[in-house]
Design a protein around this motif. Structure first.
Motif, PDB file in Angstrom:
ATOM      1  N   VAL A  26       6.702  39.211 -11.541  1.00 43.30           N
ATOM      2  CA  VAL A  26       5.713  39.924 -10.726  1.00 43.30           C
ATOM      3  C   VAL A  26       4.656  40.571 -11.610  1.00 43.30           C
ATOM      4  O   VAL A  26       3.458  40.531 -11.296  1.00 43.30           O
ATOM      5  CB  VAL A  26       6.405  40.964  -9.813  1.00 43.30           C
ATOM      6  N   GLN A  27       5.069  41.161 -12.721  1.00 42.07           N
ATOM      7  CA  GLN A  27       4.096  41.761 -13.638  1.00 42.07           C
ATOM      8  C   GLN A  27       3.146  40.704 -14.201  1.00 42.07           C
ATOM      9  O   GLN A  27       1.947  40.933 -14.306  1.00 42.07           O
ATOM     10  CB  GLN A  27       4.806  42.495 -14.780  1.00 42.07           C
ATOM     11  N   PHE A  28       3.679  39.553 -14.534  1.00 41.75           N
ATOM     12  CA  PHE A  28       2.822  38.487 -15.043  1.00 41.75           C
ATOM     13  C   PHE A  28       1.829  38.039 -13.975  1.00 41.75           C
ATOM     14  O   PHE A  28       0.628  37.917 -14.242  1.00 41.75           O
ATOM     15  CB  PHE A  28       3.666  37.297 -15.509  1.00 41.75           C
ATOM     16  N   LEU A  29       2.319  37.799 -12.755  1.00 37.25           N
ATOM     17  CA  LEU A  29       1.435  37.317 -11.695  1.00 37.25           C
ATOM     18  C   LEU A  29       0.394  38.359 -11.293  1.00 37.25           C
ATOM     19  O   LEU A  29      -0.726  37.999 -10.917  1.00 37.25           O
ATOM     20  CB  LEU A  29       2.250  36.898 -10.470  1.00 37.25           C
ATOM     21  N   SER A  30       0.734  39.639 -11.377  1.00 37.58           N
ATOM     22  CA  SER A  30      -0.231  40.674 -10.994  1.00 37.58           C
ATOM     23  C   SER A  30      -1.429  40.712 -11.943  1.00 37.58           C
ATOM     24  O   SER A  30      -2.480  41.230 -11.588  1.00 37.58           O
ATOM     25  CB  SER A  30       0.442  42.042 -10.920  1.00 37.58           C
ATOM     26  N   ASN A  31      -1.283  40.149 -13.128  1.00 39.90           N
ATOM     27  CA  ASN A  31      -2.391  40.078 -14.083  1.00 39.90           C
ATOM     28  C   ASN A  31      -3.184  38.777 -13.973  1.00 39.90           C
ATOM     29  O   ASN A  31      -4.119  38.571 -14.735  1.00 39.90           O
ATOM     30  CB  ASN A  31      -1.875  40.248 -15.516  1.00 39.90           C
ATOM     31  N   GLN A  32      -2.779  37.897 -13.053  1.00 37.53           N
ATOM     32  CA  GLN A  32      -3.463  36.624 -12.885  1.00 37.53           C
ATOM     33  C   GLN A  32      -4.517  36.728 -11.789  1.00 37.53           C
ATOM     34  O   GLN A  32      -4.360  37.482 -10.824  1.00 37.53           O
ATOM     35  CB  GLN A  32      -2.461  35.521 -12.527  1.00 37.53           C
ATOM     36  N   ASN A  33      -5.568  35.974 -11.918  1.00 36.11           N
ATOM     37  CA  ASN A  33      -6.613  35.875 -10.897  1.00 36.11           C
ATOM     38  C   ASN A  33      -6.419  34.544 -10.181  1.00 36.11           C
ATOM     39  O   ASN A  33      -6.624  33.488 -10.782  1.00 36.11           O
ATOM     40  CB  ASN A  33      -7.996  35.945 -11.555  1.00 36.11           C
ATOM     41  N   PRO A  34      -6.020  34.559  -8.910  1.00 36.37           N
ATOM     42  CA  PRO A  34      -5.766  33.298  -8.205  1.00 36.37           C
ATOM     43  C   PRO A  34      -6.992  32.398  -8.083  1.00 36.37           C
ATOM     44  O   PRO A  34      -6.858  31.200  -7.882  1.00 36.37           O
ATOM     45  CB  PRO A  34      -5.290  33.741  -6.822  1.00 36.37           C
ATOM     46  N   VAL A  35      -8.185  32.954  -8.197  1.00 37.42           N
ATOM     47  CA  VAL A  35      -9.379  32.110  -8.174  1.00 37.42           C
ATOM     48  C   VAL A  35      -9.459  31.295  -9.465  1.00 37.42           C
ATOM     49  O   VAL A  35      -9.735  30.095  -9.445  1.00 37.42           O
ATOM     50  CB  VAL A  35     -10.653  32.967  -7.983  1.00 37.42           C
ATOM     51  N   ALA A  36      -9.186  31.920 -10.586  1.00 45.43           N
ATOM     52  CA  ALA A  36      -9.267  31.242 -11.876  1.00 45.43           C
ATOM     53  C   ALA A  36      -8.064  30.330 -12.124  1.00 45.43           C
ATOM     54  O   ALA A  36      -8.204  29.258 -12.715  1.00 45.43           O
ATOM     55  CB  ALA A  36      -9.383  32.269 -12.995  1.00 45.43           C
ATOM     56  N   THR A  37      -6.872  30.755 -11.716  1.00 43.79           N
ATOM     57  CA  THR A  37      -5.652  29.960 -11.909  1.00 43.79           C
ATOM     58  C   THR A  37      -4.893  29.877 -10.586  1.00 43.79           C
ATOM     59  O   THR A  37      -3.943  30.633 -10.360  1.00 43.79           O
ATOM     60  CB  THR A  37      -4.748  30.581 -12.991  1.00 43.79           C
ATOM     61  N   PRO A  38      -5.296  28.984  -9.693  1.00 40.28           N
ATOM     62  CA  PRO A  38      -4.625  28.892  -8.388  1.00 40.28           C
ATOM     63  C   PRO A  38      -3.212  28.337  -8.475  1.00 40.28           C
ATOM     64  O   PRO A  38      -2.414  28.534  -7.567  1.00 40.28           O
ATOM     65  CB  PRO A  38      -5.530  27.960  -7.580  1.00 40.28           C
ATOM     66  N   ALA A  39      -2.875  27.668  -9.552  1.00 41.64           N
ATOM     67  CA  ALA A  39      -1.528  27.140  -9.757  1.00 41.64           C
ATOM     68  C   ALA A  39      -1.272  27.120 -11.256  1.00 41.64           C
ATOM     69  O   ALA A  39      -2.208  27.087 -12.059  1.00 41.64           O
ATOM     70  CB  ALA A  39      -1.398  25.740  -9.187  1.00 41.64           C
ATOM     71  N   GLY A  40       0.006  27.158 -11.607  1.00 36.97           N
ATOM     72  CA  GLY A  40       0.303  27.121 -13.031  1.00 36.97           C
ATOM     73  C   GLY A  40       1.780  27.219 -13.326  1.00 36.97           C
ATOM     74  O   GLY A  40       2.620  27.255 -12.424  1.00 36.97           O
ATOM     75  N   LYS A  41       2.064  27.261 -14.609  1.00 33.37           N
ATOM     76  CA  LYS A  41       3.434  27.349 -15.115  1.00 33.37           C
ATOM     77  C   LYS A  41       3.429  28.257 -16.329  1.00 33.37           C
ATOM     78  O   LYS A  41       2.541  28.149 -17.176  1.00 33.37           O
ATOM     79  CB  LYS A  41       3.940  25.963 -15.482  1.00 33.37           C
ATOM     80  N   GLN A  42       4.388  29.163 -16.393  1.00 35.82           N
ATOM     81  CA  GLN A  42       4.508  30.073 -17.533  1.00 35.82           C
ATOM     82  C   GLN A  42       5.958  30.065 -17.999  1.00 35.82           C
ATOM     83  O   GLN A  42       6.873  30.208 -17.192  1.00 35.82           O
ATOM     84  CB  GLN A  42       4.085  31.492 -17.133  1.00 35.82           C
ATOM     85  N   ILE A  43       6.164  29.916 -19.293  1.00 38.90           N
ATOM     86  CA  ILE A  43       7.510  29.887 -19.865  1.00 38.90           C
ATOM     87  C   ILE A  43       7.838  31.265 -20.423  1.00 38.90           C
ATOM     88  O   ILE A  43       7.059  31.846 -21.174  1.00 38.90           O
ATOM     89  CB  ILE A  43       7.611  28.813 -20.962  1.00 38.90           C
ATOM     90  N   PHE A  44       9.003  31.783 -20.035  1.00 39.61           N
ATOM     91  CA  PHE A  44       9.522  33.050 -20.538  1.00 39.61           C
ATOM     92  C   PHE A  44      10.796  32.761 -21.331  1.00 39.61           C
ATOM     93  O   PHE A  44      11.237  31.615 -21.419  1.00 39.61           O
ATOM     94  CB  PHE A  44       9.828  34.004 -19.380  1.00 39.61           C
ATOM     95  N   ASP A  45      11.404  33.799 -21.901  1.00 40.86           N
ATOM     96  CA  ASP A  45      12.607  33.614 -22.715  1.00 40.86           C
ATOM     97  C   ASP A  45      13.765  33.000 -21.921  1.00 40.86           C
ATOM     98  O   ASP A  45      14.417  32.072 -22.381  1.00 40.86           O
ATOM     99  CB  ASP A  45      13.076  34.944 -23.305  1.00 40.86           C
ATOM    100  N   GLN A  46      14.040  33.549 -20.726  1.00 41.58           N
ATOM    101  CA  GLN A  46      15.213  33.121 -19.978  1.00 41.58           C
ATOM    102  C   GLN A  46      14.905  32.134 -18.851  1.00 41.58           C
ATOM    103  O   GLN A  46      15.819  31.581 -18.253  1.00 41.58           O
ATOM    104  CB  GLN A  46      15.917  34.339 -19.372  1.00 41.58           C
ATOM    105  N   PHE A  47      13.636  31.910 -18.532  1.00 46.92           N
ATOM    106  CA  PHE A  47      13.288  31.061 -17.411  1.00 46.92           C
ATOM    107  C   PHE A  47      11.840  30.630 -17.539  1.00 46.92           C
ATOM    108  O   PHE A  47      11.134  31.056 -18.441  1.00 46.92           O
ATOM    109  CB  PHE A  47      13.496  31.807 -16.088  1.00 46.92           C
ATOM    110  N   TYR A  48      11.415  29.773 -16.626  1.00 44.42           N
ATOM    111  CA  TYR A  48       9.993  29.483 -16.512  1.00 44.42           C
ATOM    112  C   TYR A  48       9.586  29.633 -15.054  1.00 44.42           C
ATOM    113  O   TYR A  48      10.398  29.508 -14.148  1.00 44.42           O
ATOM    114  CB  TYR A  48       9.619  28.118 -17.103  1.00 44.42           C
ATOM    115  N   LEU A  49       8.322  29.940 -14.859  1.00 46.36           N
ATOM    116  CA  LEU A  49       7.792  30.286 -13.557  1.00 46.36           C
ATOM    117  C   LEU A  49       6.689  29.304 -13.185  1.00 46.36           C
ATOM    118  O   LEU A  49       5.822  29.010 -14.008  1.00 46.36           O
ATOM    119  CB  LEU A  49       7.228  31.718 -13.605  1.00 46.36           C
TER     120      LEU A  49
END
Length: 152
Positions: free
Chosen positions: A65-88
């Motif tokens: 949630v903290q990561f997504l709250s820093n994202q702008n859905p206009v600039a990145t409407p979809a994506g993938k982010q890798i974290f230590d224990q999981f990916y989103l």
């Protein structure tokens, strides 16, 4: 008569150790106590494991949630982010009409703003889905440049 009395005294005075019946009773009590103890320990360890998994998932949700709250859905409407224990993975869709922002002087602002519903899924690194959630985020796009006399 004296010989019978002597025999009774000899048997009761010379008896030592446990009888077989006393041994069986003691083992039965010990077994019941052990079963109860191991059952309690098993339940406690199971609860501890469940609590640890819930804590790990809660921390991962907070991180996502903290990561997504820093994202702008206009600039990145979809994506993938890798974290230590999981990916989103996430996708977003507009749920409101685009509106103009307003400057402090009641004029048009520099941005257009749209509300987005962001659907996200978290996966273990081996590809198994872990959890999913959605969040509403404001997307913005700069459509005007600031003038020298009005910075907003």
């Amino acid at each position: 008569m004296k010989s019978n009395r002597f025999r009774l005294r000899y048997l009761s005075a010379g008896q030592q150790g446990f009888s077989l019946l006393e041994m069986i009773a003691a083992l039965t009590i010990l077994t019941i106590g052990s079963v109860v103890l191991f059952s309690w320990l098993g339940q406690t360890m199971g609860q501890l494991t469940r609590f640890q998994l819930q804590e790990t998932e809660s921390m991962a949700r907070i991180q996502a949630v903290q990561f997504l709250s820093n994202q702008n859905p206009v600039a990145t409407p979809a994506g993938k982010q890798i974290f230590d224990q999981f990916y989103l993975e996430w996708t977003s869709a507009a749920i409101s009409e685009t509106r103009e922002s307003v400057s402090p002087q009641d004029g048009l602002g520099l941005y257009q703003i749209t509300l987005y519903n962001v659907q996200s899924k978290a996966f273990h690194h081996d590809g198994r889905e872990w959890f999913a959630f959605s969040v509403k985020l404001a997307g913005y796009k700069q459509v005007r440049n600031p003038t020298a006399d009005k910075p907003f």
